[in-house]
Motif scaffolding. Structure first.
Motif, mmCIF file in Angstrom:
data_model
loop_
_atom_site.group_PDB
_atom_site.id
_atom_site.type_symbol
_atom_site.label_atom_id
_atom_site.label_comp_id
_atom_site.label_asym_id
_atom_site.label_seq_id
_atom_site.Cartn_x
_atom_site.Cartn_y
_atom_site.Cartn_z
ATOM 1 N N ILE A 22 0.840 -1.201 0.000
ATOM 2 C CA ILE A 22 0.000 0.000 0.000
ATOM 3 C C ILE A 22 0.873 1.249 0.000
ATOM 4 O O ILE A 22 1.713 1.428 0.885
ATOM 5 C CB ILE A 22 -0.920 0.016 1.233
ATOM 6 N N ASP A 23 0.682 2.087 -1.003
ATOM 7 C CA ASP A 23 1.352 3.391 -1.054
ATOM 8 C C ASP A 23 0.466 4.383 -0.304
ATOM 9 O O ASP A 23 -0.621 4.739 -0.770
ATOM 10 C CB ASP A 23 1.543 3.820 -2.504
ATOM 11 N N ALA A 24 0.918 4.823 0.855
ATOM 12 C CA ALA A 24 0.148 5.747 1.697
ATOM 13 C C ALA A 24 0.783 7.129 1.715
ATOM 14 O O ALA A 24 0.712 7.848 2.708
ATOM 15 C CB ALA A 24 0.033 5.190 3.112
ATOM 16 N N SER A 25 1.401 7.516 0.609
ATOM 17 C CA SER A 25 2.076 8.811 0.549
ATOM 18 C C SER A 25 1.082 9.956 0.710
ATOM 19 O O SER A 25 -0.028 9.931 0.179
ATOM 20 C CB SER A 25 2.817 8.966 -0.782
ATOM 21 N N TRP A 26 1.508 10.946 1.439
ATOM 22 C CA TRP A 26 0.738 12.178 1.655
ATOM 23 C C TRP A 26 1.744 13.281 1.931
ATOM 24 O O TRP A 26 2.794 13.039 2.540
ATOM 25 C CB TRP A 26 -0.209 12.010 2.845
ATOM 26 N N HIS A 27 1.440 14.486 1.469
ATOM 27 C CA HIS A 27 2.373 15.599 1.662
ATOM 28 C C HIS A 27 1.664 16.784 2.294
ATOM 29 O O HIS A 27 0.449 16.968 2.133
ATOM 30 C CB HIS A 27 2.988 16.004 0.325
ATOM 31 N N PHE A 50 -3.451 4.419 -1.277
ATOM 32 C CA PHE A 50 -4.390 4.656 -0.187
ATOM 33 C C PHE A 50 -4.349 6.131 0.157
ATOM 34 O O PHE A 50 -3.390 6.612 0.770
ATOM 35 C CB PHE A 50 -4.016 3.809 1.035
ATOM 36 N N ASP A 51 -5.378 6.866 -0.260
ATOM 37 C CA ASP A 51 -5.442 8.309 -0.061
ATOM 38 C C ASP A 51 -5.957 8.601 1.351
ATOM 39 O O ASP A 51 -7.102 8.286 1.677
ATOM 40 C CB ASP A 51 -6.372 8.923 -1.103
ATOM 41 N N LEU A 52 -5.103 9.199 2.172
ATOM 42 C CA LEU A 52 -5.498 9.480 3.555
ATOM 43 C C LEU A 52 -6.672 10.451 3.629
ATOM 44 O O LEU A 52 -7.448 10.428 4.591
ATOM 45 C CB LEU A 52 -4.315 10.075 4.330
ATOM 46 N N ASP A 53 -6.817 11.313 2.626
ATOM 47 C CA ASP A 53 -7.868 12.329 2.672
ATOM 48 C C ASP A 53 -9.220 11.824 2.191
ATOM 49 O O ASP A 53 -10.257 12.300 2.668
ATOM 50 C CB ASP A 53 -7.454 13.552 1.850
ATOM 51 N N THR A 54 -9.233 10.895 1.249
ATOM 52 C CA THR A 54 -10.519 10.403 0.749
ATOM 53 C C THR A 54 -11.006 9.168 1.493
ATOM 54 O O THR A 54 -12.219 8.955 1.608
ATOM 55 C CB THR A 54 -10.446 10.094 -0.759
ATOM 56 N N ASN A 55 -10.096 8.363 2.000
ATOM 57 C CA ASN A 55 -10.484 7.200 2.798
ATOM 58 C C ASN A 55 -10.604 7.642 4.258
ATOM 59 O O ASN A 55 -9.887 7.178 5.139
ATOM 60 C CB ASN A 55 -9.459 6.072 2.645
ATOM 61 N N GLY A 80 -9.560 -3.448 -2.528
ATOM 62 C CA GLY A 80 -8.923 -4.759 -2.590
ATOM 63 C C GLY A 80 -8.057 -5.060 -1.389
ATOM 64 O O GLY A 80 -7.184 -5.930 -1.441
ATOM 65 N N ILE A 81 -8.290 -4.342 -0.295
ATOM 66 C CA ILE A 81 -7.497 -4.525 0.920
ATOM 67 C C ILE A 81 -8.262 -5.406 1.895
ATOM 68 O O ILE A 81 -9.397 -5.095 2.265
ATOM 69 C CB ILE A 81 -7.172 -3.169 1.571
ATOM 70 N N SER A 82 -7.642 -6.495 2.304
ATOM 71 C CA SER A 82 -8.266 -7.436 3.223
ATOM 72 C C SER A 82 -7.684 -7.290 4.616
ATOM 73 O O SER A 82 -6.489 -7.018 4.783
ATOM 74 C CB SER A 82 -8.041 -8.874 2.728
ATOM 75 N N SER A 83 -8.506 -7.487 5.623
ATOM 76 C CA SER A 83 -8.019 -7.408 7.004
ATOM 77 C C SER A 83 -7.241 -8.650 7.406
ATOM 78 O O SER A 83 -6.624 -8.688 8.472
ATOM 79 C CB SER A 83 -9.192 -7.196 7.968
ATOM 80 N N ASP A 84 -7.242 -9.672 6.552
ATOM 81 C CA ASP A 84 -6.577 -10.931 6.904
ATOM 82 C C ASP A 84 -5.210 -11.101 6.256
ATOM 83 O O ASP A 84 -4.512 -12.073 6.541
ATOM 84 C CB ASP A 84 -7.466 -12.120 6.500
ATOM 85 N N ARG A 100 0.827 6.821 9.715
ATOM 86 C CA ARG A 100 -0.592 7.139 9.859
ATOM 87 C C ARG A 100 -1.447 6.004 9.282
ATOM 88 O O ARG A 100 -2.459 5.611 9.871
ATOM 89 C CB ARG A 100 -0.929 8.458 9.175
ATOM 90 N N ALA A 101 -1.045 5.475 8.126
ATOM 91 C CA ALA A 101 -1.772 4.343 7.551
ATOM 92 C C ALA A 101 -1.616 3.114 8.433
ATOM 93 O O ALA A 101 -2.583 2.372 8.658
ATOM 94 C CB ALA A 101 -1.273 4.066 6.136
#
Length: 279
Positions: A22-27, A50-55, A80-84, A100-101
């Motif tokens: 997961i690319d969780a880049s944010w600036h 994974f957009d921190l602002d929209t998710n 497409g992200i599973s908790s398992d 943060r992610a």
């Protein structure tokens, strides 16, 4: 247990169906960078953006606030992200927004969350493979199990400030002291009364956390007793997660993150503010 995996480990597991990158880049708003545009130009193969602002809870009026667990389950599953599966998060600053992610997924009950040591910069420096465009994964099931003890809101932080509960702020010393304007327009300058200051970047070296001994020393030097409950804060809840990661790494007893952080506190007329260094 380490919260990190190496670039070699990830390279060896890129084709593992039980591993999701997961690319969780944010600036920062004033950084002049667009994380999604950079992702499209090049990212680790198979990485989901994974957009921190929209998710997030986009109705709150505050940036990247945690959404309702059921909403988060739907958002993550649609990506497409599973908790398992084992989630490996990274960012293109080295170690900035990935924690943060990491914190978000852990709060929402993901079974295994790791951070890529060195992040995108180290991966690129080693001339490893990159993909462009959007990497998509089939819809998955994310079953959120929300840890309400890991997050606090304004009223809880206000009570904590008045009672002397430990609060530690990850912003730089000048912002904490109120000597420089906030990067977000309209916010007052200063800090939460009785809070301590531990700039997040002092805990990082080469895209990874410093040694456990160095972390413990820096946390103690900031006036924080890791054996007692701590609330972490920052500008908008991103680098507060770096402090949460560091505290968890040295087995701190109880850590909660102030999700609204200074964006909420510094924007309220009823929030008391102190300036100058920590007392």
């Amino acid at each position: 247990m380490s919260h990190f995996v190496s670039t070699q480990w990830l390279a060896d597991h890129l084709d593992d169906p039980k591993v999701q990158v997961i690319d969780a880049s944010w600036h920062m708003p004033n950084a002049g960078r667009d994380a999604h545009t950079e992702y499209l130009a090049g990212h680790i193969p198979g990485a989901i953006f994974f957009d921190l602002d929209t998710n997030a809870d986009t109705s709150s009026g505050l940036p990247h606030m945690l959404p309702d667990p059921a909403v988060f389950s739907a958002l993550a599953g649609a990506l497409g992200i599973s908790s398992d599966t084992v989630l490996v998060v990274y960012d293109e600053a080295g170690l900035f927004s990935a924690p943060r992610a990491w914190w978000t997924f852990k709060v929402m009950g993901a079974h295994g969350v790791k951070i890529l040591e060195g992040g995108g910069p180290k991966w690129r420096a080693e001339s490893r493979q990159l993909d462009s465009g959007t990497s998509k994964a089939p819809p998955a099931k994310f079953e959120a199990k929300f840890d309400s003890d890991a997050v606090v809101g304004f009223q809880e932080v206000l009570a904590a400030s008045e009672s002397g509960h430990q609060i530690v702020d990850a912003r730089g010393a000048a912002r904490f002291a109120g000597d420089t304007p906030e990067p977000r327009a309209g916010l007052k300058s200063g800090h939460i009364p009785s809070s301590r200051n531990l700039p997040f970047d002092t805990l990082i070296a080469d895209g990874a956390l410093r040694s456990d001994t160095e972390l413990a020393g820096a946390i103690a030097a900031a006036g924080i007793d890791a054996t007692k409950p701590v609330i972490t804060s920052c500008g908008s809840g991103v680098t507060a997660a770096v402090l949460a990661l560091a505290l968890d790494t040295i087995s701190a007893s109880q850590v909660a993150l102030y999700d609204g952080s200074w964006t909420e506190w510094g924007g309220r007329d009823d929030a008391p503010i102190e300036t100058g260094p920590a007392r």
